[in-house]
Enzyme design. Structure first.
Site, PDB file in Angstrom:
ATOM      1  N   MET A  57      49.421  33.924  19.265  1.00 49.36           N
ATOM      2  CA  MET A  57      50.335  34.434  18.291  1.00 49.36           C
ATOM      3  C   MET A  57      49.316  35.229  17.158  1.00 49.36           C
ATOM      4  O   MET A  57      48.308  34.636  16.813  1.00 49.36           O
ATOM      5  CB  MET A  57      50.920  33.274  17.318  1.00 49.36           C
ATOM      6  CG  MET A  57      51.922  32.667  18.237  1.00 49.36           C
ATOM      7  SD  MET A  57      52.934  31.022  17.525  1.00 49.36           S
ATOM      8  CE  MET A  57      51.548  29.865  17.830  1.00 49.36           C
ATOM      9  N   GLN A 110      44.296  36.793  26.163  1.00 44.93           N
ATOM     10  CA  GLN A 110      45.532  37.678  26.528  1.00 44.93           C
ATOM     11  C   GLN A 110      45.245  38.932  26.175  1.00 44.93           C
ATOM     12  O   GLN A 110      44.849  39.330  25.176  1.00 44.93           O
ATOM     13  CB  GLN A 110      46.857  37.372  25.724  1.00 44.93           C
ATOM     14  CG  GLN A 110      48.178  37.993  26.226  1.00 44.93           C
ATOM     15  CD  GLN A 110      49.306  37.520  25.362  1.00 44.93           C
ATOM     16  OE1 GLN A 110      49.477  38.119  24.314  1.00 44.93           O
ATOM     17  NE2 GLN A 110      50.319  36.771  26.152  1.00 44.93           N
ATOM     18  N   CYS A 141      55.800  41.202  24.212  1.00 46.57           N
ATOM     19  CA  CYS A 141      55.816  41.527  22.646  1.00 46.57           C
ATOM     20  C   CYS A 141      57.058  42.415  22.429  1.00 46.57           C
ATOM     21  O   CYS A 141      57.184  43.432  23.098  1.00 46.57           O
ATOM     22  CB  CYS A 141      54.429  42.003  22.198  1.00 46.57           C
ATOM     23  SG  CYS A 141      54.544  42.239  20.417  1.00 46.57           S
ATOM     24  N   GLY A 246      60.099  29.375  24.886  1.00 43.65           N
ATOM     25  CA  GLY A 246      61.237  29.532  24.216  1.00 43.65           C
ATOM     26  C   GLY A 246      61.979  28.337  23.622  1.00 43.65           C
ATOM     27  O   GLY A 246      62.416  27.349  24.491  1.00 43.65           O
TER      28      GLY A 246
END
Length: 417
Positions: A57, A110, A141, A246
């Protein structure tokens, strides 16, 4: 573990029967310990005892926050997304993003790219300089500055380009035995789903695992994650691990996702914002234990303060930058706690550790765990958004000449995802 970390951990050890409704520091527990709910997650030579992955994030999953999470529970902690072009150009902020602490293993990062050649250069740099033990490729993204360049969740639509990027990364990383994984969304929208085809291509290219966020790019973070799509992907991909992402806000959510989808592990993003102890809950859940953190206000305060202190070395001793960074975490840490609007307003304007300590010292340290008010979604879910794409992107799954030229010039320094 440092003294501060030990004190925070100790504050979480008291337990009361689960469901008793009692408040206070620590955890609820009930029932005997049982065997593991899920086995360790195996990614090539890497074994992750607790099959949980911290999702990258932007501006959040730096070394400071990752340390807090690691101190609470096991898992694979991925740093912020970094672009291949910025990495190859050795931009200072990108080199900061991929920094890991000496005791951080495996070193997971990442990578974002829209160009196979740049991808190869970036992975080769990571291999040659021994900077990573695991590489995750971002194809999830949804933000416009990424998708309008054909990147992130827009890229798997161009399946040949996707395959070329993935296979290049795997080829270069395999020279050092570094596993590569892929994180993606369902697709651009419900009429342009890409996850099944992309997952097959990634598997055939040699990735160690695929992770699916059960939303489209158009959904952004709105609505409900489609766990049924994750279950369908698990049915399609049976020979490498599949991870689900999610709407995991609690350990119980993770257990339910595993039960409903059959995934090999879970990816946690927004659910851990202001709650690094969630990883302790997840480890307990996947070990078959019932302990859960139910932090009182003193524990939350101590964790926030420790987080702020850890940010100072991350920003090379710049205390002001550290305070600017901690401001965005205040609302997440104190979600559900009766802190008061005036004090909250002051906390999001702090510019020094002294000011932060003085403001936190004004809190009522007798306040216990507020129950459900402290749980659930963090941040704004928003609403579905138009997906910004390159011109004529959806007309074909193959790149046209204009799109090919755009891709070659599209690598930009973007963080997020």
């Amino acid at each position: 573990m440092s003294t501060a970390a030990a004190e925070t951990s100790a504050a979480a050890q008291d337990s009361v029967p689960e469901g008793s409704g009692s408040r206070g520091s620590g955890q609820h527990s009930s029932g005997p310990q049982t065997s593991a709910v899920l086995p360790p997650l195996r990614l090539g030579p890497i074994t992750v005892r607790t099959p949980v992955v911290l999702a990258p994030m932007a501006g959040i999953t730096n070394t400071a926050f990752r340390r807090l999470c690691r101190e609470h529970g096991g898992g694979l902690y991925v740093n912020e997304m970094v672009t291949a072009r910025a990495l190859v150009e050795r931009r200072p902020e990108s080199l900061r993003i991929i920094r890991h602490e000496p005791d951080e293993r495996p070193r997971s990062m990442q990578l974002y790219s829209v160009d196979p050649v740049t991808t190869g250069h970036a992975v080769r740099m990571l291999v040659d300089e021994d900077r990573a033990d695991h590489i995750d490729l971002n194809f999830g993204c949804p933000v416009p500055k990424v998708t309008r360049k054909g990147g992130g969740s827009a890229l798997p639509w161009k399946i040949d380009l996707f395959t070329s990027i993935v296979s290049t990364a795997v080829r270069e990383a395999s020279k050092a035995g570094i596993p590569v994984t892929v994180k993606m969304r369902k697709g651009i929208d419900e009429d342009h789903l890409t996850y099944a085809e992309a997952a097959r291509a990634a598997r055939d290219s040699g990735v160690a695992a695929v992770a699916l966020h059960g939303r489209t790019a158009r959904q952004h973070y709105s609505g409900t994650a489609d766990w049924d799509a994750i279950a369908r992907l698990r049915e399609v991909i049976t020979d490498i691990p599949v991870l689900g992402n999610g709407d995991i806000w609690s350990a119980e959510d993770a257990l339910e996702m595993v039960r409903r989808t059959g995934v090999d592990g879970v990816v946690v993003g927004r659910g851990c914002q202001g709650r690094p102890w969630l990883f302790g809950d997840l480890q307990a859940a996947f070990d078959g234990r019932h302990e859960r953190h139910r932090p009182d206000l003193p524990m939350v305060t101590a964790t926030l303060l420790r987080h702020a202190k850890l940010l100072i070395p991350y920003f090379d001793g710049d205390e002001r930058k550290a305070m600017q960074d901690i401001r965005k975490h205040v609302a997440w840490y104190f979600k559900g706690y009766p802190v008061g609007s005036q004090l909250r307003t002051k906390l999001v304007t702090v510019d020094s550790m002294q000011m932060l300590e003085e403001l936190l010292g004004q809190l009522d340290q007798s306040i216990g765990y507020p129950g459900a008010d402290a749980e659930g979604p963090r941040g704004r879910a928003g609403s579905p958004k138009k997906v910004h794409l390159p011109q004529d992107w959806l007309e074909s799954q193959e790149l046209n000449e204009d799109q090919r030229a755009m891709i070659q010039a599209a690598e930009v320094d973007i963080s997020g995802g």
